[in-house]
Motif scaffolding. Structure first.
Motif, PDB file in Angstrom:
ATOM      1  N   ALA A 109       0.849  -1.190   0.000  1.00 19.05           N
ATOM      2  CA  ALA A 109       0.000   0.000   0.000  1.00 19.05           C
ATOM      3  C   ALA A 109       0.885   1.240   0.000  1.00 19.05           C
ATOM      4  N   TYR A 110       0.414   2.294  -0.647  1.00 20.99           N
ATOM      5  CA  TYR A 110       1.199   3.516  -0.791  1.00 20.99           C
ATOM      6  C   TYR A 110       0.390   4.698  -0.287  1.00 20.99           C
ATOM      7  N   GLY A 111       1.102   5.684   0.270  1.00 27.62           N
ATOM      8  CA  GLY A 111       0.430   6.864   0.775  1.00 27.62           C
ATOM      9  C   GLY A 111       1.425   7.860   1.324  1.00 27.62           C
ATOM     10  N   ALA A 112       0.950   8.724   2.223  1.00 31.67           N
ATOM     11  CA  ALA A 112       1.811   9.752   2.812  1.00 31.67           C
ATOM     12  C   ALA A 112       1.373  10.005   4.244  1.00 31.67           C
ATOM     13  N   ARG A 113       2.314  10.448   5.061  1.00 30.79           N
ATOM     14  CA  ARG A 113       2.002  10.814   6.436  1.00 30.79           C
ATOM     15  C   ARG A 113       1.416  12.229   6.482  1.00 30.79           C
ATOM     16  N   SER A 114       0.385  12.367   7.300  1.00 32.67           N
ATOM     17  CA  SER A 114      -0.175  13.680   7.640  1.00 32.67           C
ATOM     18  C   SER A 114      -0.688  14.462   6.436  1.00 32.67           C
ATOM     19  N   ALA A 115      -1.023  13.792   5.342  1.00 33.66           N
ATOM     20  CA  ALA A 115      -1.663  14.476   4.212  1.00 33.66           C
ATOM     21  C   ALA A 115      -3.121  14.761   4.553  1.00 33.66           C
ATOM     22  N   ARG A 116      -3.706  15.751   3.906  1.00 36.31           N
ATOM     23  CA  ARG A 116      -5.095  16.107   4.197  1.00 36.31           C
ATOM     24  C   ARG A 116      -6.065  15.049   3.695  1.00 36.31           C
ATOM     25  N   ASN A 117      -5.773  14.482   2.513  1.00 37.25           N
ATOM     26  CA  ASN A 117      -6.643  13.494   1.901  1.00 37.25           C
ATOM     27  C   ASN A 117      -5.848  12.804   0.794  1.00 37.25           C
ATOM     28  N   PRO A 118      -6.412  11.793   0.130  1.00 38.08           N
ATOM     29  CA  PRO A 118      -5.658  11.111  -0.923  1.00 38.08           C
ATOM     30  C   PRO A 118      -5.204  12.032  -2.048  1.00 38.08           C
ATOM     31  N   ALA A 119      -6.045  12.986  -2.445  1.00 37.51           N
ATOM     32  CA  ALA A 119      -5.645  13.903  -3.515  1.00 37.51           C
ATOM     33  C   ALA A 119      -4.417  14.703  -3.104  1.00 37.51           C
ATOM     34  N   ASP A 120      -4.371  15.133  -1.852  1.00 40.78           N
ATOM     35  CA  ASP A 120      -3.217  15.874  -1.350  1.00 40.78           C
ATOM     36  C   ASP A 120      -1.981  14.981  -1.338  1.00 40.78           C
ATOM     37  N   ALA A 121      -2.140  13.722  -0.925  1.00 39.01           N
ATOM     38  CA  ALA A 121      -1.007  12.790  -0.903  1.00 39.01           C
ATOM     39  C   ALA A 121      -0.481  12.543  -2.314  1.00 39.01           C
ATOM     40  N   LEU A 122      -1.371  12.370  -3.299  1.00 35.25           N
ATOM     41  CA  LEU A 122      -0.954  12.129  -4.676  1.00 35.25           C
ATOM     42  C   LEU A 122      -0.272  13.355  -5.276  1.00 35.25           C
ATOM     43  N   ALA A 123      -0.615  14.529  -4.774  1.00 28.89           N
ATOM     44  CA  ALA A 123      -0.004  15.763  -5.272  1.00 28.89           C
ATOM     45  C   ALA A 123       1.314  16.070  -4.579  1.00 28.89           C
ATOM     46  N   GLY A 124       1.764  15.182  -3.696  1.00 28.40           N
ATOM     47  CA  GLY A 124       3.027  15.403  -2.996  1.00 28.40           C
ATOM     48  C   GLY A 124       2.883  16.016  -1.625  1.00 28.40           C
ATOM     49  N   GLY A 125       1.649  16.125  -1.115  1.00 29.30           N
ATOM     50  CA  GLY A 125       1.427  16.705   0.192  1.00 29.30           C
ATOM     51  C   GLY A 125       1.789  15.750   1.321  1.00 29.30           C
ATOM     52  N   GLY A 126       1.675  16.238   2.533  1.00 27.28           N
ATOM     53  CA  GLY A 126       2.042  15.436   3.700  1.00 27.28           C
ATOM     54  C   GLY A 126       3.511  15.606   4.047  1.00 27.28           C
ATOM     55  N   SER A 127       3.911  15.000   5.157  1.00 33.39           N
ATOM     56  CA  SER A 127       5.294  15.156   5.624  1.00 33.39           C
ATOM     57  C   SER A 127       6.255  14.189   4.950  1.00 33.39           C
ATOM     58  N   ALA A 128       5.772  13.028   4.487  1.00 27.95           N
ATOM     59  CA  ALA A 128       6.656  12.058   3.829  1.00 27.95           C
ATOM     60  C   ALA A 128       5.839  10.982   3.143  1.00 27.95           C
ATOM     61  N   PRO A 129       6.247  10.556   1.937  1.00 25.16           N
ATOM     62  CA  PRO A 129       5.582   9.418   1.287  1.00 25.16           C
ATOM     63  C   PRO A 129       5.992   8.116   1.956  1.00 25.16           C
ATOM     64  N   VAL A 130       5.084   7.148   1.990  1.00 24.62           N
ATOM     65  CA  VAL A 130       5.358   5.879   2.661  1.00 24.62           C
ATOM     66  C   VAL A 130       4.854   4.709   1.818  1.00 24.62           C
ATOM     67  N   MET A 131       5.428   3.554   2.077  1.00 23.56           N
ATOM     68  CA  MET A 131       4.924   2.291   1.551  1.00 23.56           C
ATOM     69  C   MET A 131       4.721   1.367   2.729  1.00 23.56           C
ATOM     70  N   VAL A 132       3.617   0.647   2.740  1.00 25.41           N
ATOM     71  CA  VAL A 132       3.307  -0.283   3.820  1.00 25.41           C
ATOM     72  C   VAL A 132       3.084  -1.665   3.235  1.00 25.41           C
TER      73      VAL A 132
END
Length: 461
Positions: A391-414
């Motif tokens: 699974a892929y995502g980001a820490r502390s992003a507002r929502n998935p669209a924000d995470a996909l746009a590079g938002g959040g404190s860091a991208p992660v893989m789980v």
């Protein structure tokens, strides 16, 4: 059409006809000689060599027309040396898992578009739809959805909303226009539905749902394009549920009927009722649905009164859409400020894993996770999940669209088999979808051209 000659038009004499024929023949011979001198002989003209028609102004973008695969900074699980890239496609796309196709929209001129498909495993072009006009302003694409109707029947749906000019030149009543394409071969049907205000159109269940965001709705069967209107008085409110008649909202369609919610509690019209399927240790009258897929409904629940963490935690449960049975549940901290966006369920291609914001569910191992620190901080926002549990995502992003746009404190893989998040490089692009072992990436280049790029998983992972 035949030209009717006026009665007073003189007929050409035989001599005139002979002279005219001779002149035409002479011009033809001269033209042929000129072609031979210029090109050295006859040249076969194919449809590809001919100029673009009014419907298609450019060569169709596909993997074969891309000279080089873009090298994007993506998770190490993907092989950027292989793949494909499509330019100038619509900002959104849709996937059909059973047919293994990705659909997107391409413009043919200023006010027309068509649906195009691509095989994600090879990047080869699939079928094309016919050019269509949209009811939206010319600078806006129609919306594009996919519908899984069960038994391998999948559809792509485009829709737009607006007014159609009548023969009088005056604008007509507003309508929703839907084009429904069979994902397998592109055969299409159109349906137009009068609708007074801008609608909400979704396809998270086996049918297309049109609603006003509240209690008024209509359901479109993608196979027959039959439309069934459902007024608020026909929603089948459960007996004894006072909260069901407050803030009533039609949420989606299931194989058993409409999914409906009130201020608290929810139900499927003619099917099950949330109070009778509440998860263990929760208040049976507190359930609120957040989102759904074709097979599952995600809902939040309050803990029973008197529970030690009732003020700080809540339960998120995954329910079977057909029966309402809670199959998995997990506790999460209540956020200090609740987001206006409910977590949206995303399913892995084969359906073994589901994610929704900070939540993840492993159906085969019967495990559920809430990815956040013990105090509720640094939650993950997951965007995509693969069949192997990556699974892929980001820490502390507002929502998935924000995470996909590079938002959040860091991208992660789980890896959901171990449930251990791994931080990736800050510039890592996240896949927005997984299908057939291919990660799909949306991005825009320096010339403001949109791209859809597909990379396969590495063979050596």
């Amino acid at each position: 059409m035949r030209r009717m000659r006026p009665l007073d038009e003189e007929k050409p004499t035989r001599r005139q006809r002979i002279v005219r024929g001779t002149l035409v023949a002479g011009v033809t011979v001269l033209a042929l000689l000129l072609l031979l001198v210029t090109f050295g002989g006859p040249t076969k003209t194919t449809s590809d060599q001919a100029g673009p028609s009014a419907d298609t102004k450019a060569v169709r973008p596909s993997a074969s027309s891309v000279p080089r695969i873009p090298q994007l900074p993506v998770p190490a699980t993907y092989d950027t040396a292989r793949g494909w890239d499509i330019t100038d496609s619509s900002p959104t796309y849709a996937v059909a898992g059973s047919t293994g196709l990705v659909a997107y929209l391409a413009r043919t001129d200023d006010d027309r578009y068509l649906v195009r498909t691509v095989d994600p495993a090879t990047g080869k072009a699939g079928w094309d739809g016919q050019p269509r006009r949209t009811l939206f302003p010319p600078d806006r694409y129609p919306r594009l959805l996919s519908v899984s109707a069960g038994e391998g029947q999948e559809y792509f749906v485009t829709w737009s909303y607006g007014r159609v000019n009548q023969s009088s030149g005056q604008p007509g009543d507003p309508i929703i226009s839907l084009d429904i394409y069979s994902a397998s071969d592109g055969s299409a049907q159109r349906v137009e539905i009068p609708w007074p205000d801008p609608p909400r159109v979704t396809a998270s269940g086996p049918s297309v749902l049109i609603s006003d965001g509240k209690a008024t709705s209509a359901v479109v069967d993608p196979a027959t394009v039959d439309v069934v209107s459902v007024p608020p008085g026909a929603l089948g409110y459960p007996k004894g549920c006072k909260e069901c008649r407050k803030l009533t909202q039609v949420r989606g369609t299931t194989v058993k009927g409409l999914l409906v919610s009130g201020a608290k509690e929810f139900w499927v019209r003619g099917g099950w009722y949330s109070r009778k399927v509440a998860p263990k240790d929760t208040d049976a009258a507190s359930g609120v649905p957040a989102s759904m897929t074709g097979s599952y409904v995600l809902a939040s629940w309050q803990l029973k009164k008197g529970a030690k963490d009732v003020g700080t935690h809540e339960v998120w449960a995954l329910h079977e859409a057909a029966t309402g049975k809670a199959v998995l549940q997990v506790r999460c901290r209540k956020p200090a400020i609740r987001s206006a966006d409910d977590p949206q369920l995303v399913t892995s291609p084969q359906g073994g894993y589901l994610i929704a914001g900070r939540l993840a569910f492993d159906l085969s191992e019967k495990r559920a996770y809430c990815f956040e620190e013990e105090d509720g901080t640094r939650p993950l926002v997951l965007t995509t999940v693969a069949d192997d549990g990556s699974a892929y995502g980001a820490r502390s992003a507002r929502n998935p669209a924000d995470a996909l746009a590079g938002g959040g404190s860091a991208p992660v893989m789980v890896d959901l088999t171990t449930a251990v998040p791994e931080t990736m490089a800050l510039n890592t692009r996240l896949p927005s979808t997984e299908i057939a072992g291919i990660g799909l990436f949306r991005w825009t280049d320096g010339k403001d051209r949109s791209h859809l790029t597909g990379y396969p998983h590495r063979d050596d992972r």
